[in-house]
Design a protein around this motif. Structure first.
Motif, mmCIF file in Angstrom:
data_model
loop_
_atom_site.group_PDB
_atom_site.id
_atom_site.type_symbol
_atom_site.label_atom_id
_atom_site.label_comp_id
_atom_site.label_asym_id
_atom_site.label_seq_id
_atom_site.Cartn_x
_atom_site.Cartn_y
_atom_site.Cartn_z
ATOM 1 N N PRO A 85 3.611 -4.135 -4.912
ATOM 2 C CA PRO A 85 2.766 -5.077 -5.665
ATOM 3 C C PRO A 85 1.827 -5.880 -4.771
ATOM 4 O O PRO A 85 0.674 -6.135 -5.137
ATOM 5 C CB PRO A 85 3.788 -5.979 -6.370
ATOM 6 N N GLY A 86 2.302 -6.275 -3.599
ATOM 7 C CA GLY A 86 1.430 -6.999 -2.684
ATOM 8 C C GLY A 86 0.326 -6.124 -2.130
ATOM 9 O O GLY A 86 -0.815 -6.567 -1.973
ATOM 10 N N ALA A 87 0.652 -4.859 -1.849
ATOM 11 C CA ALA A 87 -0.350 -3.952 -1.287
ATOM 12 C C ALA A 87 -1.474 -3.660 -2.270
ATOM 13 O O ALA A 87 -2.622 -3.455 -1.866
ATOM 14 C CB ALA A 87 0.322 -2.650 -0.848
ATOM 15 N N VAL A 88 -1.160 -3.630 -3.563
ATOM 16 C CA VAL A 88 -2.183 -3.319 -4.579
ATOM 17 C C VAL A 88 -2.500 -4.557 -5.414
ATOM 18 O O VAL A 88 -2.902 -4.451 -6.573
ATOM 19 C CB VAL A 88 -1.721 -2.161 -5.494
ATOM 20 N N LEU A 98 -0.934 1.830 4.097
ATOM 21 C CA LEU A 98 -1.734 3.034 4.294
ATOM 22 C C LEU A 98 -1.792 3.895 3.036
ATOM 23 O O LEU A 98 -2.746 4.649 2.835
ATOM 24 C CB LEU A 98 -1.162 3.854 5.457
ATOM 25 N N ALA A 99 -0.764 3.773 2.189
ATOM 26 C CA ALA A 99 -0.754 4.551 0.949
ATOM 27 C C ALA A 99 -1.803 4.065 -0.042
ATOM 28 O O ALA A 99 -2.207 4.816 -0.936
ATOM 29 C CB ALA A 99 0.629 4.488 0.309
ATOM 30 N N VAL A 120 -6.572 3.815 -4.101
ATOM 31 C CA VAL A 120 -8.022 3.629 -4.217
ATOM 32 C C VAL A 120 -8.684 4.792 -4.957
ATOM 33 O O VAL A 120 -9.446 4.576 -5.908
ATOM 34 C CB VAL A 120 -8.650 3.412 -2.825
ATOM 35 N N PRO A 121 -8.405 6.049 -4.583
ATOM 36 C CA PRO A 121 -9.061 7.142 -5.313
ATOM 37 C C PRO A 121 -8.454 7.435 -6.682
ATOM 38 O O PRO A 121 -9.165 7.863 -7.599
ATOM 39 C CB PRO A 121 -8.886 8.346 -4.378
ATOM 40 N N ALA A 122 -7.134 7.214 -6.853
ATOM 41 C CA ALA A 122 -6.473 7.646 -8.093
ATOM 42 C C ALA A 122 -5.951 6.498 -8.942
ATOM 43 O O ALA A 122 -5.583 6.709 -10.097
ATOM 44 C CB ALA A 122 -5.316 8.592 -7.756
ATOM 45 N N GLY A 123 -5.875 5.299 -8.403
ATOM 46 C CA GLY A 123 -5.335 4.171 -9.147
ATOM 47 C C GLY A 123 -3.952 3.785 -8.648
ATOM 48 O O GLY A 123 -3.269 4.558 -7.969
ATOM 49 N N TRP A 124 -3.533 2.564 -9.001
ATOM 50 C CA TRP A 124 -2.251 2.075 -8.491
ATOM 51 C C TRP A 124 -1.063 2.717 -9.199
ATOM 52 O O TRP A 124 0.023 2.830 -8.626
ATOM 53 C CB TRP A 124 -2.179 0.555 -8.612
ATOM 54 N N ARG A 125 -1.239 3.162 -10.438
ATOM 55 C CA ARG A 125 -0.118 3.770 -11.164
ATOM 56 C C ARG A 125 0.389 5.049 -10.489
ATOM 57 O O ARG A 125 1.607 5.222 -10.336
ATOM 58 C CB ARG A 125 -0.521 4.046 -12.615
#
Length: 413
Positions: free
Chosen positions: A58-61, A180-181, A187-192
């Motif tokens: 959650p913090g990363a995204v 890094l993930a 970023v390209p596909a979304g956080w889900r």
């Protein structure tokens, strides 16, 4: 006082790899790596990294969550507090350790629970984020004493200090892994999809553990000892020191970046300092463990030295000058957050036969500090600013030293 014995310093009392009282045979036990317990170190590191997903993801995204769900910094802070609250209860539940394949099965089931809440978060985020924080924290707190048990029972005594260091070093490295993930997946596909991938990794590791133990036909064995380990003065002192130290360490991770930029440093400078400090904390955990393995260093004295260095570091962070903040960051991370592996190793060595229960108590202390430290730090920043908040961390690091001086030395040194 437990009946677990008087001194932790006699290595022959601790079951070695493949001993009758160990928790099962080693994978590749005939090879040097198996004899040292390398497969167990790898397993424990994977479990630690994967069980941190509900905390770090959650913090990363956070930017993506704020855009999609309106979840701001306050929500992220609540997730962190819920995670560490769950971790405290999970450690409490794990006080009664188990031997044999029971440990691996419990870890496997726990990882499947983490996988479930990560997938639920991807599908129903308004439910999964909060449930994931509680369940994920509970899994982390519950599995840590069990993985400590595996390190003691499956790693050679001469490398157990470094084994604990590697395990604890995997936590700051997990931050790097999940960070890094984000550019790779979120970023390209979304956080889900990122949460789904993390859930699948947890499910794969959990399923592997369950399949492996079933294939070996390992049966449940007796618990570590017939008597329950009681919380004596030494163990309470270690847990209290862990609570104070974790309050410092988690506040560093949560607020140092904003503190550095608040004092006029650029985003790049702050990022480099925080990243360098995190790497240093990981290195110190391993080096300290190696030091304990190779020399008759007294663990309490080494722990106190680390806390004192951390106190000096947080004090320097109150000075709004880059050289002072550079040195303060290194000391605060290296000393104030480099003690974690040594703390759990000291507890496990002091209570042979009760390793999981002993480190369950220290994990409870660490979890309480992880929950309350950043919360109090944030409140102090809001009320008074960063300077007093960092001085409070200095006081907590010194309080950790005071706790250790009250521990006595009959078991711990």
């Amino acid at each position: 006082m437990s009946s677990a014995g008087a001194s932790p310093r006699t290595e022959s009392r601790r079951p070695g790899p493949g001993s009758p009282t160990g928790s099962g045979r080693l994978v590749g036990g005939g090879a040097l790596g198996g004899a040292l317990g390398v497969p167990t170190m790898v397993l424990v590191t994977l479990v630690t990294v994967l069980s941190k997903g509900p905390l770090f993801l959650p913090g990363a995204v956070s930017d993506l969550l704020q855009r999609d769900l309106g979840l701001g910094p306050g929500g992220i802070g609540l997730i962190i507090a819920l995670y560490w609250t769950g971790s405290t209860y999970g450690a409490y539940l794990s006080r009664r350790g188990a031997g044999g394949g029971v440990v691996e099965r419990r870890i496997g089931v726990a990882l499947l629970a983490t996988a479930t809440v990560l997938v639920v978060t991807a599908v129903w985020p308004l439910v999964g984020l909060w449930a994931g924080a509680v369940v994920g924290g509970l899994v982390y707190g519950y599995t840590q004493p069990h993985t400590n048990f595996l390190l003691v029972r499956r790693c050679a005594p001469r490398v157990q200090g470094v084994a604990f260091g590697i395990k604890q070093a995997s936590i700051p490295l997990a931050v790097l892994f999940y960070s890094l993930a984000v550019p790779a997946i979120a970023v390209p596909a979304g956080w889900r999809p990122l949460f789904l991938v993390a859930g699948l990794l947890c499910a794969a590791q959990g399923g592997h553990l369950l399949t492996f133990t079933a294939a070996r036909g390992t049966r449940s064995r007796a618990r570590q000892a017939a008597e329950r380990l009681t919380l004596d003065r030494q163990l309470f002192a270690l847990a209290a020191a862990g609570a104070c130290g974790a309050a410092v360490g988690n506040s560093l991770g949560g607020f140092l970046f904003s503190s550095l930029t608040h004092d006029g440093n650029s985003t790049l400078t702050a990022s480099l300092l925080v990243s360098g400090g995190s790497v240093l904390a990981a290195v110190v955990r391993i080096v300290v463990g190696r030091r304990v393995d190779r020399s008759p260093t007294r663990p309490l004295r080494l722990l106190m030295l680390l806390f004192l260095l951390g106190a000096a570091g947080t004090a320097l962070l109150t000075v709004p000058l880059l050289p002072a903040q550079l040195l303060g960051t290194l000391l605060a991370f290296g000393g104030g957050w480099g003690w974690a592996g040594l703390l759990h190793h000291t507890a496990s060595a002091a209570y042979p036969g009760h390793e999981a229960a002993a480190t369950a108590y220290t994990q409870m202390g660490v979890s309480i500090g992880g929950a309350l430290g950043p919360l109090g730090f944030g409140l102090l920043i809001t009320a008074t600013g960063h300077t007093l908040a960092w001085w409070s961390m200095t006081a907590l690091a010194l309080a950790a030293c005071l706790c250790l001086t009250r521990a006595g030395h009959s078991r711990l040194d």
